[in-house]
Write a protein that holds these residues in place. Sequence first.
Motif, mmCIF file in Angstrom:
data_model
loop_
_atom_site.group_PDB
_atom_site.id
_atom_site.type_symbol
_atom_site.label_atom_id
_atom_site.label_comp_id
_atom_site.label_asym_id
_atom_site.label_seq_id
_atom_site.Cartn_x
_atom_site.Cartn_y
_atom_site.Cartn_z
ATOM 1 N N GLY A 82 0.797 -1.222 0.000
ATOM 2 C CA GLY A 82 0.000 0.000 0.000
ATOM 3 C C GLY A 82 0.829 1.272 0.000
ATOM 4 N N PRO A 83 1.821 1.416 0.895
ATOM 5 C CA PRO A 83 2.661 2.622 0.894
ATOM 6 C C PRO A 83 3.404 2.825 -0.425
ATOM 7 C CG PRO A 83 2.893 1.447 2.967
ATOM 8 C CD PRO A 83 2.101 0.561 2.060
ATOM 9 N N CYS A 84 3.742 1.727 -1.105
ATOM 10 C CA CYS A 84 4.409 1.843 -2.415
ATOM 11 C C CYS A 84 3.490 2.546 -3.407
ATOM 12 C CB CYS A 84 4.777 0.472 -2.955
ATOM 13 S SG CYS A 84 5.878 -0.501 -1.891
ATOM 14 N N LYS A 85 2.232 2.132 -3.427
ATOM 15 C CA LYS A 85 1.261 2.755 -4.331
ATOM 16 C C LYS A 85 1.044 4.218 -3.979
ATOM 17 C CE LYS A 85 -1.316 -1.487 -5.482
ATOM 18 N NZ LYS A 85 -0.349 -2.431 -4.895
ATOM 19 N N SER A 86 1.038 4.525 -2.675
ATOM 20 C CA SER A 86 0.863 5.918 -2.251
ATOM 21 C C SER A 86 2.027 6.783 -2.704
ATOM 22 C CB SER A 86 0.717 5.987 -0.727
ATOM 23 O OG SER A 86 -0.461 5.337 -0.298
ATOM 24 N N MET A 87 3.233 6.241 -2.650
ATOM 25 C CA MET A 87 4.390 7.007 -3.114
ATOM 26 C C MET A 87 4.334 7.224 -4.615
ATOM 27 S SD MET A 87 7.682 5.945 -0.788
ATOM 28 C CE MET A 87 8.620 7.257 -1.567
ATOM 29 N N ASP A 88 3.896 6.209 -5.366
ATOM 30 C CA ASP A 88 3.749 6.382 -6.813
ATOM 31 C C ASP A 88 2.795 7.529 -7.117
ATOM 32 O OD1 ASP A 88 5.482 4.353 -7.474
ATOM 33 O OD2 ASP A 88 3.914 2.833 -7.696
ATOM 34 N N GLU A 89 1.705 7.594 -6.373
ATOM 35 C CA GLU A 89 0.671 8.589 -6.639
ATOM 36 C C GLU A 89 1.050 9.979 -6.141
ATOM 37 O OE1 GLU A 89 -3.974 9.560 -5.342
ATOM 38 O OE2 GLU A 89 -3.029 7.681 -4.740
ATOM 39 N N ALA A 113 11.261 -5.324 4.293
ATOM 40 C CA ALA A 113 9.981 -4.613 4.351
ATOM 41 C C ALA A 113 9.867 -3.712 3.127
ATOM 42 C CB ALA A 113 9.878 -3.789 5.626
ATOM 43 N N TYR A 114 8.620 -3.296 2.841
ATOM 44 C CA TYR A 114 8.382 -2.504 1.633
ATOM 45 C C TYR A 114 7.569 -1.257 1.952
ATOM 46 C CZ TYR A 114 9.904 -6.883 -0.406
ATOM 47 O OH TYR A 114 10.632 -7.998 -0.711
ATOM 48 N N PRO A 115 7.873 -0.149 1.264
ATOM 49 C CA PRO A 115 9.006 0.002 0.352
ATOM 50 C C PRO A 115 10.326 0.143 1.106
ATOM 51 C CG PRO A 115 7.889 2.101 0.587
ATOM 52 C CD PRO A 115 7.082 1.097 1.367
ATOM 53 N N THR A 116 11.395 -0.340 0.493
ATOM 54 C CA THR A 116 12.749 -0.069 0.970
ATOM 55 C C THR A 116 13.492 0.627 -0.156
ATOM 56 O OG1 THR A 116 12.898 -1.910 2.537
ATOM 57 C CG2 THR A 116 14.966 -1.066 1.651
ATOM 58 N N MET A 117 14.042 1.795 0.137
ATOM 59 C CA MET A 117 14.773 2.580 -0.845
ATOM 60 C C MET A 117 16.247 2.604 -0.472
ATOM 61 S SD MET A 117 11.673 5.197 -0.805
ATOM 62 C CE MET A 117 11.140 4.234 0.600
ATOM 63 N N ILE A 118 17.092 2.259 -1.420
ATOM 64 C CA ILE A 118 18.535 2.182 -1.179
ATOM 65 C C ILE A 118 19.247 3.048 -2.205
ATOM 66 C CG2 ILE A 118 20.541 0.665 -1.008
ATOM 67 C CD1 ILE A 118 18.668 -1.637 -0.370
ATOM 68 N N LEU A 119 20.191 3.837 -1.743
ATOM 69 C CA LEU A 119 21.006 4.665 -2.631
ATOM 70 C C LEU A 119 22.405 4.069 -2.671
ATOM 71 C CD1 LEU A 119 20.822 7.256 -4.370
ATOM 72 C CD2 LEU A 119 21.850 8.483 -2.440
ATOM 73 N N LEU A 120 22.862 3.716 -3.877
ATOM 74 C CA LEU A 120 24.179 3.120 -4.081
ATOM 75 C C LEU A 120 25.058 4.086 -4.863
ATOM 76 C CD1 LEU A 120 23.018 -0.424 -5.290
ATOM 77 C CD2 LEU A 120 23.540 0.271 -2.949
#
Length: 363
Positions: free
Chosen positions: A287-294, A330-337
Amino acid sequence: MFLLSLLILGISDPVTVSLTPSAVATKESLRWSPKGATVNLRLSGVALRGSFALGSKGTPEVAVELSKKDAVHFNQLWIDANRDGKQTPDELLKTSPMERTGKWWSSFGPVSVPIPIAGSKTNRPYPINLWYVEDPQEPTATPALRWSRRGWHEGQVTLGGKPAFVLITEMQMDGVFDQRDSWTLSRTRDGILRSGARGLEDHVWLEGVAYRPTAIHPDGVSLSFEHFDLGITEAEETGKRDIFREDKAAPKAIKPVTFLHDFEEAIALAKKTGKRLFVDFETTWCGPCKSMDELVYSQQSVVDAAQAVIAVKVDGDLRRDLTKKLGVAAYPTMILLDPSGKELRRAVGYQRGTQLIEFLTRR
């Protein structure tokens, strides 16, 4: 559904409403649910056994046993609903395991577990669903059965000369109602099933009036609550509580952030261009992934900040090799490489636009 009515003339404090459990076989459901509870299992012969607590202190635990009958995967579950330690045919649940995203799911229920009512010789029903997930890629993982409550308690009362409906449900699934659980209030029965709930330490609104609980029976047979002056209106509080308020108001871009969907392609491009790699691990059910997309990836300021990185979305269910390698749980997980693949930072859960911009641009 059986409802008990308590007539209240006007608004008086406190109000006490009698509550009854929802029907075990109901097809109705709530919009909110707790995180599934875990029952750790141990090998007993060819079966897996465990138990979990449900009810007040001193109530015997509920024993469970997973087994296979003419099957490769677990397709039978015995649950000692009456807690007598004896396996009977009516306590044996059967299922047909299903493969999803590389895992085998064995789902059981609903089944009702009786919970003794304190000070009474009667029980109350506690309907639950149970499931077991077998992951061929994790053969050494500790086996665990998961379960979640299905039911709730509800009642009817008269407030201000009109009917009002009250609902309580467990969020801490231990078979005992207390301040860790949730409640809601509405003028219609459909309203209590469709509205969001708040914790029993919190208040709810009904037609602009705030109400807060004052007492809850541990077996959920009654709830007392009172109205009070919060000092602000319902609309004012709704605005303050809206965690998406800032993102909803942010200027939108014509096109959202452009994401690649092939991790290997993305990391190769990052090395070639010298740009950092932004990896967004998501799933189709997040659900939070979809909210971030929107609300987030559509913001002009976020689109601008993302120009400095190579952005890629990874479905965690499909690329479990990557979730294991990078420790995603856990999702979403955002990683900066960095361009060489070294992790610089990560964030878990919904990130507001301002948070994500700082995440992407900070050196």
